[in-house]
Design an enzyme around this catalytic site. Structure first.
Site, mmCIF file in Angstrom:
data_model
loop_
_atom_site.group_PDB
_atom_site.id
_atom_site.type_symbol
_atom_site.label_atom_id
_atom_site.label_comp_id
_atom_site.label_asym_id
_atom_site.label_seq_id
_atom_site.Cartn_x
_atom_site.Cartn_y
_atom_site.Cartn_z
ATOM 1 N N LYS A 5 13.850 -29.834 25.622
ATOM 2 C CA LYS A 5 13.524 -28.598 25.511
ATOM 3 C C LYS A 5 13.718 -28.059 24.234
ATOM 4 O O LYS A 5 12.770 -27.146 23.718
ATOM 5 C CB LYS A 5 14.123 -27.631 26.615
ATOM 6 C CG LYS A 5 13.870 -28.058 27.986
ATOM 7 C CD LYS A 5 12.412 -27.338 28.359
ATOM 8 C CE LYS A 5 12.069 -27.568 29.657
ATOM 9 N NZ LYS A 5 10.483 -26.908 30.213
ATOM 10 N N SER A 62 14.783 -37.098 30.615
ATOM 11 C CA SER A 62 14.540 -35.618 29.730
ATOM 12 C C SER A 62 15.852 -34.926 29.376
ATOM 13 O O SER A 62 15.757 -33.773 28.873
ATOM 14 C CB SER A 62 13.460 -34.790 30.781
ATOM 15 O OG SER A 62 13.981 -34.927 32.106
#
Length: 420
Positions: free
Chosen positions: A58, A313
């Protein structure tokens, strides 16, 4: 809100973001995974975004957007909504650039992620806990933007966020030395997926791109089926990093334009993959981080010898969640079952249950009397962990033959929420 189009993000934007992020983010390792390669017959590589400074990808989108703000926008500060990882990226970027941020998170955000946001942002960040889902937190964030004049930093539905997250695609090909046959992307709101779709469409259009969602929050698959974003009535929030009710306008447009292959993975299966990553590979993955790997060799079929990159992720997992992760995994694998057993209130009833009903490799994981309805019988909630999930039929047959009344608790029952 203005409906964004898929051409709001270009491969050139992603290239510019690569330059902008140089020296800020970590070029995370691309590691071949023997366990997943043996499971699938392919050459499977994990892109380790859990090793970013904020332990997730992110940071790519957050920094790319915030670093492009004007002087006036920087002075007004920024606002974002986050299930945890995006907020950490915003906090890191704001601390590095000297910008104030208010971060809205749902109450389901694990404490570990909240603490990390505060640590990364320091005096530049204020955390606001509101609502039970990401979407409810986003409503609070947009209200703050309207009232304060601060800039919203979307977690996925902004061209600058998508372009920043898409830098991962270029990095993967550079590290691998060629385009993978298959790229497996975890999906919450679809920002990273959108960036990867744009970059691969221009540079390597033959790569098969798979979009993996948690079964309890498969918003992108619904959006693609309807041709537009759809707000889901209910979502399962366990996979907090991907628990989004509605795909973004921009990310839906990108998915419709490039048609990734949607795949949904049950939450219990994700838990099993998290445990395998930890116990076999020594990797701490959060639920959303294990999404892509969990699909391999199960929902997703891959050709022998193909090169496959699965994006891990994020690794922001709270250690206090592991008891629930183990429980969900056991239930999904068919190893753990719950029953309501009506025991006669007489000496030796429990002993007969253990001797005559349980198999030699089965264990009692939970035993709790619910109540004693009369002096002759008493119902108990019994959790049984099987030595082999294939032994369930034998257990049920022995229960049927026993003098006790037994009712199996259906895993789809709302009652299971009190157990898992």
């Amino acid at each position: 809100m203005t409906r964004m189009k898929q051409n709001d993000v270009t491969a050139a934007d992603i290239s510019d973001a690569c330059t902008r992020l140089r020296g800020v983010i970590t070029e995370t390792p691309l590691q071949r995974n023997l366990r997943l390669s043996l499971r699938t017959g392919a050459n499977v590589w994990l892109k380790r975004e859990d090793l970013q400074p904020v332990r997730s990808y992110k940071i790519r989108g957050a920094y790319n957007l915030i670093s492009q703000l004007s002087t006036a926008e920087r002075q007004a500060g920024v606002v974002c909504a986050s299930a945890g990882n995006h907020g950490q990226g915003v906090a890191y970027a704001c601390a590095r650039l000297g910008i104030r941020a208010r971060i809205f998170v749902p109450s389901t955000t694990p404490r570990q992620k909240r603490d990390r946001m505060r640590q990364l942002g320091g005096a530049h960040v204020e955390l606001v806990v509101t609502g039970d889902t990401y979407d409810e937190a986003a409503q609070g964030a947009y209200t703050e933007v309207w009232e304060s004049g601060a800039t919203m930093v979307p977690a996925f539905d902004d061209p600058r966020t998508v372009a920043g997250q898409g830098t991962l695609a270029a990095e993967v090909v550079d590290q691998l030395g060629h385009a993978p046959d298959v790229l497996v992307v975890p999906v919450g709101g679809g920002g990273m997926l959108g960036g990867c779709l744009v970059w691969f469409a221009e540079h390597h259009p033959d790569t098969r791109i798979v979009a993996v969602e948690p079964a309890g929050a498969a918003n992108l698959a619904v959006a693609m089926a309807h041709g537009e974003p759809v707000t889901l009535d209910h979502i399962e929030t366990f996979v907090d990093g991907a628990a989004v009710r509605r795909a973004g306008d921009l990310t839906t447009a990108l998915a419709l334009a490039h048609q990734p292959e949607p795949v949904a993975v049950p939450e219990g299966q994700i838990c099993s993959e998290m445990l395998e990553l930890y116990q076999t590979d020594g990797i701490i993955a959060e639920p959303a981080g294990a999404l892509a790997a969990a699909s391999l060799g199960r929902q997703l079929t891959i050709g022998d010898g193909q090169s496959v990159v699965a994006i891990l992720s994020g690794g922001n997992n709270d250690v206090s969640r592991y008891s629930e992760i183990v429980e969900r995994s056991l239930v999904w694998e068919g190893r753990k079952h719950y029953f309501l057993v009506n025991f006669p209130q007489e000496p030796g009833a429990l002993r007969r249950f253990l001797d005559e009903v349980l198999g030699p490799d089965d264990d009692i994981a939970l035993f709790e009397y619910v109540k004693r309805s009369n002096r002759e019988t008493g119902p108990a909630l019994v959790g049984i962990e099987l030595g082999n999930p294939d032994d369930l039929d034998g257990l049920l047959e022995r229960m049927e033959r026993s003098p006790m009344t037994v009712e199996q608790v259906d895993p789809t029952s709302p009652f299971y929420r009190f157990l898992v």
